[in-house]
Design a protein around this motif. Sequence first.
Motif, PDB file in Angstrom:
ATOM      1  N   SER A 185       3.883   5.322   9.757  1.00 10.26           N
ATOM      2  CA  SER A 185       4.919   5.023   8.390  1.00 10.26           C
ATOM      3  C   SER A 185       6.162   5.787   8.759  1.00 10.26           C
ATOM      4  CB  SER A 185       4.224   5.718   7.008  1.00 10.26           C
ATOM      5  OG  SER A 185       3.880   7.099   7.548  1.00 10.26           O
ATOM      6  N   GLY A 186       6.497   6.080   9.867  1.00  5.40           N
ATOM      7  CA  GLY A 186       7.692   6.964  10.444  1.00  5.40           C
ATOM      8  C   GLY A 186       8.775   5.930  10.665  1.00  5.40           C
ATOM      9  N   SER A 187       8.596   4.708  10.568  1.00  7.32           N
ATOM     10  CA  SER A 187       9.693   3.829  10.632  1.00  7.32           C
ATOM     11  C   SER A 187       9.639   2.556  10.044  1.00  7.32           C
ATOM     12  CB  SER A 187      10.002   3.542  12.218  1.00  7.32           C
ATOM     13  OG  SER A 187      10.723   2.349  12.533  1.00  7.32           O
ATOM     14  N   VAL A 188      10.681   1.995   9.750  1.00 11.57           N
ATOM     15  CA  VAL A 188      10.705   0.837   8.869  1.00 11.57           C
ATOM     16  C   VAL A 188      10.000  -0.454   9.618  1.00 11.57           C
ATOM     17  CG1 VAL A 188      12.903   1.109   7.321  1.00 11.57           C
ATOM     18  CG2 VAL A 188      12.948   0.061   9.448  1.00 11.57           C
ATOM     19  N   ILE A 189       9.808  -0.313  10.734  1.00  7.65           N
ATOM     20  CA  ILE A 189       9.168  -1.200  11.732  1.00  7.65           C
ATOM     21  C   ILE A 189       7.765  -1.268  11.371  1.00  7.65           C
ATOM     22  CG2 ILE A 189       8.728  -1.730  14.111  1.00  7.65           C
ATOM     23  CD1 ILE A 189      11.181  -0.557  14.784  1.00  7.65           C
ATOM     24  N   ALA A 190       7.123  -0.256  10.986  1.00  4.17           N
ATOM     25  CA  ALA A 190       5.540  -0.041  10.724  1.00  4.17           C
ATOM     26  C   ALA A 190       5.550  -1.235   9.524  1.00  4.17           C
ATOM     27  CB  ALA A 190       5.440   1.447  10.222  1.00  4.17           C
ATOM     28  N   GLN A 191       6.472  -1.485   8.734  1.00  2.00           N
ATOM     29  CA  GLN A 191       5.859  -2.385   7.768  1.00  2.00           C
ATOM     30  C   GLN A 191       5.658  -3.682   8.195  1.00  2.00           C
ATOM     31  OE1 GLN A 191       8.757  -2.281   4.404  1.00  2.00           O
ATOM     32  NE2 GLN A 191       9.704  -0.234   5.259  1.00  2.00           N
ATOM     33  N   PHE A 192       6.092  -4.280   9.411  1.00  2.00           N
ATOM     34  CA  PHE A 192       5.903  -5.494   9.954  1.00  2.00           C
ATOM     35  C   PHE A 192       4.312  -5.514  10.325  1.00  2.00           C
ATOM     36  CE2 PHE A 192      10.258  -5.114  11.292  1.00  2.00           C
ATOM     37  CZ  PHE A 192      10.791  -6.265  11.009  1.00  2.00           C
ATOM     38  N   PRO A 193       3.329  -6.328   9.642  1.00  2.00           N
ATOM     39  CA  PRO A 193       2.162  -6.535   9.738  1.00  2.00           C
ATOM     40  C   PRO A 193       1.502  -6.879  10.954  1.00  2.00           C
ATOM     41  CG  PRO A 193       2.574  -8.287   8.290  1.00  2.00           C
ATOM     42  CD  PRO A 193       4.164  -7.282   8.613  1.00  2.00           C
ATOM     43  N   LEU A 206      10.702  -7.064   4.936  1.00  2.00           N
ATOM     44  CA  LEU A 206       9.995  -6.664   6.089  1.00  2.00           C
ATOM     45  C   LEU A 206       8.476  -6.917   5.985  1.00  2.00           C
ATOM     46  CD1 LEU A 206      11.815  -3.352   6.758  1.00  2.00           C
ATOM     47  CD2 LEU A 206      12.355  -5.371   7.878  1.00  2.00           C
ATOM     48  N   ALA A 207       8.169  -6.722   4.743  1.00  2.00           N
ATOM     49  CA  ALA A 207       6.534  -6.607   4.632  1.00  2.00           C
ATOM     50  C   ALA A 207       5.872  -8.222   4.892  1.00  2.00           C
ATOM     51  CB  ALA A 207       5.980  -6.152   3.160  1.00  2.00           C
ATOM     52  N   SER A 208       6.810  -9.141   4.557  1.00  2.00           N
ATOM     53  CA  SER A 208       6.326 -10.455   4.981  1.00  2.00           C
ATOM     54  C   SER A 208       6.830 -11.004   6.305  1.00  2.00           C
ATOM     55  CB  SER A 208       6.883 -11.633   4.016  1.00  2.00           C
ATOM     56  OG  SER A 208       8.307 -11.414   4.075  1.00  2.00           O
ATOM     57  N   GLY A 209       7.311 -10.118   7.151  1.00  2.00           N
ATOM     58  CA  GLY A 209       7.732 -10.371   8.614  1.00  2.00           C
ATOM     59  C   GLY A 209       6.323 -10.754   9.366  1.00  2.00           C
ATOM     60  N   ARG A 210       6.740 -11.798  10.301  1.00  2.00           N
ATOM     61  CA  ARG A 210       5.544 -12.158  11.141  1.00  2.00           C
ATOM     62  C   ARG A 210       5.751 -12.586  12.536  1.00  2.00           C
ATOM     63  NH1 ARG A 210       7.266 -16.499   8.298  1.00  2.00           N
ATOM     64  NH2 ARG A 210       6.894 -18.308   9.092  1.00  2.00           N
ATOM     65  N   ILE A 211       5.261 -12.514  13.596  1.00  2.00           N
ATOM     66  CA  ILE A 211       5.395 -12.984  14.797  1.00  2.00           C
ATOM     67  C   ILE A 211       4.731 -14.101  15.012  1.00  2.00           C
ATOM     68  CG2 ILE A 211       5.291 -12.358  17.363  1.00  2.00           C
ATOM     69  CD1 ILE A 211       5.601  -9.545  16.628  1.00  2.00           C
ATOM     70  N   PHE A 259      18.812  -8.790  13.900  1.00  2.00           N
ATOM     71  CA  PHE A 259      18.614  -8.325  12.640  1.00  2.00           C
ATOM     72  C   PHE A 259      19.041  -7.013  12.128  1.00  2.00           C
ATOM     73  CE2 PHE A 259      14.796 -11.146  12.648  1.00  2.00           C
ATOM     74  CZ  PHE A 259      15.340 -12.114  11.628  1.00  2.00           C
ATOM     75  N   ASP A 260      19.455  -6.607  11.129  1.00  2.00           N
ATOM     76  CA  ASP A 260      20.040  -5.389  10.832  1.00  2.00           C
ATOM     77  C   ASP A 260      18.898  -4.984  10.029  1.00  2.00           C
ATOM     78  OD1 ASP A 260      20.731  -2.957   9.468  1.00  2.00           O
ATOM     79  OD2 ASP A 260      22.895  -3.483   9.305  1.00  2.00           O
ATOM     80  N   ILE A 261      18.022  -4.036  10.437  1.00  2.00           N
ATOM     81  CA  ILE A 261      16.657  -3.831   9.827  1.00  2.00           C
ATOM     82  C   ILE A 261      16.985  -3.044   8.422  1.00  2.00           C
ATOM     83  CG2 ILE A 261      15.159  -3.731  11.665  1.00  2.00           C
ATOM     84  CD1 ILE A 261      15.347  -0.760  11.651  1.00  2.00           C
TER      85      ILE A 261
END
Length: 356
Positions: free
Chosen positions: A320-328, A186-191, A178-180
């Motif tokens: 909040s320091g990275s877009v990764i933080a948007q993955f719930p 991102l907000a709807s991303g899930r594992i 993925f190119d983030i």
Amino acid sequence: MKTNGDEKETHLAETTATYALGVFCQLVNPYISGVDHHKKGFMKDFFDAVLEDDGLRNPLPQHHRNRKPGKTTITTGVWSGINDTDLTRFYNGRKKIPAWKAAEFYQRLDISKVERLCCDISIDALADFQKELIKANIRVTDISELPSATGKWLLSILQANAGGRDILIDGISFQPKFDIFENLPLASGRINNGKLHLGRSSVPWKAYPIPPDKPDDHLEKTYLTQMQAAYADHLHKPINCSDDLPQTCRPEYAKQREYFYDAEGMRRNLRDVIENGEQEFDALKVDLYDGICDTCASDYADGLLRMRATLSQAAGFPLSGSVIAQFPSMIKAAEKKGLCHMLVNDHMLEWVHENE
């Protein structure tokens, strides 16, 4: 018994099949230094070099555990449980490694180690590699991209084999990272079910490592030394390993190691499946540090109380320091606590000061 034409054609296809791992090994072998270049030796040396030694080994299938090892069964090392004579077949591309072993290798593969081994591949080999990589949907236009592409290629081979398939025989294409920074939800991303899902796309998300019985000094020595000092400060007695702890403290100690490996597993996955994943992970650590450094620097009766207070602050701190933080579902309390131990490894936090 006679066979019809279709059955004969299928049989011929099977006996002349070349599995992807064999193509990979034969192409890479001449360019790897520091390994045995004979077929069996290469299989042992290469995979021993590129797999993480973190205790994340899948158990042998039930039928393997219940039967006595044969005369040629390998009983130690990364190929444990595999017939020694099959290593040559794997190398020649005449046999696919069992799904259970491929799953173990897939979980433990460190792409960065593959990249380091492949960094000496010459420009003369670029065309040969391009020919095979394109079959796996991996495109390389410059020699500088080749080590990374080779690691992706091996990862895709093992992933397919873990599912009982093969990228050449079954025509499975590699799924790019993925190119983030693209417009992904991102907000709807899930594992879920071993995959990271973003919109309609998904990539494999490896299970997090299990802490090995014997701590890995390369990864754990610094933060464990600090944690042992914290317990020693609290208990007023020397603590040099978990065996020195009273029984009441051992579950907490073991849990901290699990937290560390949760964070380490997240780091490896981000590195492998997201563009700039390692940099984004580092940004998370910096953001967390800014949110907990004052808590850690406060006065406490002992180092263990400092550690507990800091971990508690970290668990509830909104990153909040990275877009990764948007993955719930990616960064939970466990991963945040593990990040604290990584910050100790980085000498940014300490539970017991040297002058105490």
